[in-house]
Design an enzyme around this catalytic site. Structure first.
Site, PDB file in Angstrom:
ATOM      1  N   LYS A  43       0.794  -1.250  -0.156  1.00 45.72           N
ATOM      2  CA  LYS A  43      -0.374  -0.141   0.484  1.00 45.72           C
ATOM      3  C   LYS A  43       0.643   1.079  -0.140  1.00 45.72           C
ATOM      4  CE  LYS A  43      -3.666  -1.130  -0.545  1.00 45.72           C
ATOM      5  NZ  LYS A  43      -3.876  -1.948  -2.097  1.00 45.72           N
ATOM      6  N   SER A  44       2.174   1.790  -0.485  1.00 51.31           N
ATOM      7  CA  SER A  44       2.879   2.230  -0.239  1.00 51.31           C
ATOM      8  C   SER A  44       3.327   2.867  -1.576  1.00 51.31           C
ATOM      9  CB  SER A  44       4.145   1.807  -0.320  1.00 51.31           C
ATOM     10  OG  SER A  44       4.100   1.307   1.172  1.00 51.31           O
ATOM     11  N   GLY A  45       2.341   2.674  -3.408  1.00 45.58           N
ATOM     12  CA  GLY A  45       2.584   2.786  -4.298  1.00 45.58           C
ATOM     13  C   GLY A  45       2.962   1.540  -4.833  1.00 45.58           C
ATOM     14  N   ASN A  47       1.985  -0.573  -7.228  1.00 42.52           N
ATOM     15  CA  ASN A  47       1.335  -0.562  -8.433  1.00 42.52           C
ATOM     16  C   ASN A  47       1.624   0.401  -9.162  1.00 42.52           C
ATOM     17  OD1 ASN A  47       0.155  -3.362  -8.532  1.00 42.52           O
ATOM     18  ND2 ASN A  47      -0.281  -2.200  -6.345  1.00 42.52           N
ATOM     19  N   HIS A  98       7.163  -7.258  -1.768  1.00 44.80           N
ATOM     20  CA  HIS A  98       6.819  -6.681  -0.680  1.00 44.80           C
ATOM     21  C   HIS A  98       8.023  -7.221   1.003  1.00 44.80           C
ATOM     22  CE1 HIS A  98       3.776  -4.227  -2.457  1.00 44.80           C
ATOM     23  NE2 HIS A  98       2.621  -5.520  -1.939  1.00 44.80           N
ATOM     24  N   ARG A 120       6.237   4.918   2.004  1.00 42.95           N
ATOM     25  CA  ARG A 120       5.025   6.021   2.212  1.00 42.95           C
ATOM     26  C   ARG A 120       4.753   6.771   3.626  1.00 42.95           C
ATOM     27  NH1 ARG A 120      -0.969   5.309  -0.303  1.00 42.95           N
ATOM     28  NH2 ARG A 120      -2.130   7.439  -0.167  1.00 42.95           N
ATOM     29  N   SER A 128      -4.919   3.283   3.799  1.00 42.19           N
ATOM     30  CA  SER A 128      -5.126   2.413   2.449  1.00 42.19           C
ATOM     31  C   SER A 128      -5.529   1.092   2.773  1.00 42.19           C
ATOM     32  CB  SER A 128      -3.323   2.781   1.783  1.00 42.19           C
ATOM     33  OG  SER A 128      -4.494   1.708   0.314  1.00 42.19           O
ATOM     34  N   SER A 217       1.028   6.843 -16.800  1.00 42.81           N
ATOM     35  CA  SER A 217       0.825   6.178 -15.268  1.00 42.81           C
ATOM     36  C   SER A 217      -0.455   7.115 -14.660  1.00 42.81           C
ATOM     37  CB  SER A 217       2.036   6.313 -14.773  1.00 42.81           C
ATOM     38  OG  SER A 217       2.682   7.601 -14.669  1.00 42.81           O
ATOM     39  N   LYS A 247      -7.762   6.709  -3.591  1.00 44.47           N
ATOM     40  CA  LYS A 247      -7.652   8.197  -3.476  1.00 44.47           C
ATOM     41  C   LYS A 247      -6.985   8.464  -4.430  1.00 44.47           C
ATOM     42  CE  LYS A 247     -10.902   9.464   0.170  1.00 44.47           C
ATOM     43  NZ  LYS A 247     -10.608  10.369   1.590  1.00 44.47           N
TER      44      LYS A 247
HETATM   45  P1  A3P Z   1      -4.612   5.057  -1.371  1.00 46.01           P
HETATM   46  O1  A3P Z   1      -5.459   3.207  -0.908  1.00 46.01           O
HETATM   47  O2  A3P Z   1      -4.306   5.833  -0.706  1.00 46.01           O
HETATM   48  O3  A3P Z   1      -6.000   5.282  -3.065  1.00 46.01           O
HETATM   49  P2  A3P Z   1      -0.054  -0.628  -3.586  1.00 46.01           P
HETATM   50  O4  A3P Z   1       0.409  -0.194  -5.341  1.00 46.01           O
HETATM   51  O5  A3P Z   1       1.353  -0.314  -3.162  1.00 46.01           O
HETATM   52  O6  A3P Z   1      -0.874  -1.436  -2.998  1.00 46.01           O
HETATM   53  O7  A3P Z   1      -0.801   0.884  -2.806  1.00 46.01           O
HETATM   54  C1  A3P Z   1      -1.846   1.248  -3.470  1.00 46.01           C
HETATM   55  C2  A3P Z   1      -1.781   2.832  -3.699  1.00 46.01           C
HETATM   56  O8  A3P Z   1      -1.103   3.520  -4.325  1.00 46.01           O
HETATM   57  C3  A3P Z   1      -3.570   2.885  -3.033  1.00 46.01           C
HETATM   58  O9  A3P Z   1      -3.748   3.871  -2.297  1.00 46.01           O
HETATM   59  C4  A3P Z   1      -4.041   3.379  -5.194  1.00 46.01           C
HETATM   60  O10 A3P Z   1      -4.948   4.340  -4.725  1.00 46.01           O
HETATM   61  C5  A3P Z   1      -2.387   4.597  -4.429  1.00 46.01           C
HETATM   62  N1  A3P Z   1      -2.317   4.142  -5.869  1.00 46.01           N
HETATM   63  C6  A3P Z   1      -1.991   3.915  -7.040  1.00 46.01           C
HETATM   64  N2  A3P Z   1      -2.061   3.975  -8.813  1.00 46.01           N
HETATM   65  C7  A3P Z   1      -1.707   5.512  -8.474  1.00 46.01           C
HETATM   66  C8  A3P Z   1      -1.646   6.424  -9.699  1.00 46.01           C
HETATM   67  N3  A3P Z   1      -1.206   6.179 -10.275  1.00 46.01           N
HETATM   68  N4  A3P Z   1      -1.313   7.990  -8.448  1.00 46.01           N
HETATM   69  C9  A3P Z   1      -1.784   8.290  -7.427  1.00 46.01           C
HETATM   70  N5  A3P Z   1      -1.267   6.879  -6.447  1.00 46.01           N
HETATM   71  C10 A3P Z   1      -1.719   6.137  -6.960  1.00 46.01           C
END
Ligand code: A3P
Length: 284
Positions: A43-45, A47, A98, A120, A128, A217, A247
């Protein structure tokens, strides 16, 4: 509701992981010098970074990201599916993980493979994670944010403690083959951070190619990309109503933490992250 699959004291998702593979990963999986690794706490970004790196590799061409699922483009080495793809893949690989530091392939530490580690604000990671995991069938579901908050601070969540994960991986930050990024920097200066990634990976992009990386992206475009938004994953794992792209903002924790939770979190953060310069954490 699923529970976890436990390995060496770390909770893993209930499906798609097995002890023998996790054992092999530590000792037998060979990281190659030409590999690129994306390492994050969930959940740090993760993807988002995968999408960016794929687009950098394709010089902004969207064909790859729109035809191949993200988890096949950059497989999670610790998962059964990811591991089987990676051990059979020739040439430079994109690898996601991870894993905590002590469970990661030992071969990495003597290789020249490049690793990008994204941190993050753990408060946003917590929020998240709560909104994601309370609906999946992959892990133990928290009944409420209050409950998940407690689990998170104790490290009783998937992949273990954020504090331990981050402390251990940050010890690599002076290495030439390790790039430390933050979700916050990516949000605040997406172009500049993508340029940093290009430099690190030794990829020179023209301005129009960089514009395409930014465009494809972006949150909105990724949200619509079936190969990246998790919508094609089986309902049994990720219900259709669950959105990876929730979000995509910084500081959402302020909408969810009580004052007492914010104070309790600060206290634990100060205790656990003692010794690290505050500038490493751009959200502070
Ligand atoms: P939120 O739940 O705060 O919206 P991961 O990929 O590590 O599981 O992280 C998921 C988080 O990254 C989610 O945060 C998601 O919305 C955010 N995220 C994924 N793609 C994104 C993008 N293109 N721009 C900004 N945030 C993104």
């Amino acid at each position: 509701m699923s529970d976890y699959f436990w390995y060496e004291g770390i909770p893993f998702p209930a499906f798609g992981f097995e002890k023998e593979i996790l054992e092999d990963i530590g000792d037998k999986f060979v990281v190659r010098d030409e590999d690129t690794i994306i390492l994050t706490y969930p959940k740090s970004g993760t993807n988002w970074l995968i999408e960016i790196v794929c687009l950098i590799k394709s010089k902004g061409n969207q064909k790859w990201i729109q035809s191949v699922p993200l988890w096949e483009r950059s497989p999670w080495v610790e998962s059964q599916i990811g591991y089987s793809i990676l051990i059979n893949q020739e040439g430079p690989r994109l690898i996601t993980s991870h894993l905590p530091f002590h469970l990661f392939p030992k071969s990495f530490f003597s290789s020249k493979a490049k690793m990008i580690y994204v941190i993050r604000n753990p408060r946003d990671v917590l929020v998240s994670g709560y909104f994601f995991f309370h609906k999946t069938n992959l892990v133990k579901n928290p009944g409420s944010l209050i409950e998940y908050f407690e689990w998170f601070l104790k490290g009783n969540v998937v992949y273990g403690s954020w504090f331990e994960h981050t402390r251990a991986w940050l010890s690599m930050r002076e290495r030439d083959n390790f790039l430390l990024l933050s979700y916050e920097d990516l949000k605040q200066d997406t172009r500049g951070t993508i340029e940093k990634i290009c430099d690190f990976l030794g990829k020179k992009l023209e301005k129009d190619e960089l514009d395409l990386v930014l465009k494809y992206s972006s949150f909105q475009v990724m949200k619509e990309n079936k190969m990246s938004n998790f919508s094609i994953l089986p309902e049994v794992m990720i219900p259709n109503s669950l959105k990876l792209m929730r979000k995509g903002t910084t500081g959402d924790w302020k909408n969810h933490f009580t004052v007492a939770q914010a104070e309790a979190f600060d206290k634990v953060f100060q205790e656990k992250m003692i010794g690290f310069p505050p500038e490493l954490f751009p959200w502070q």
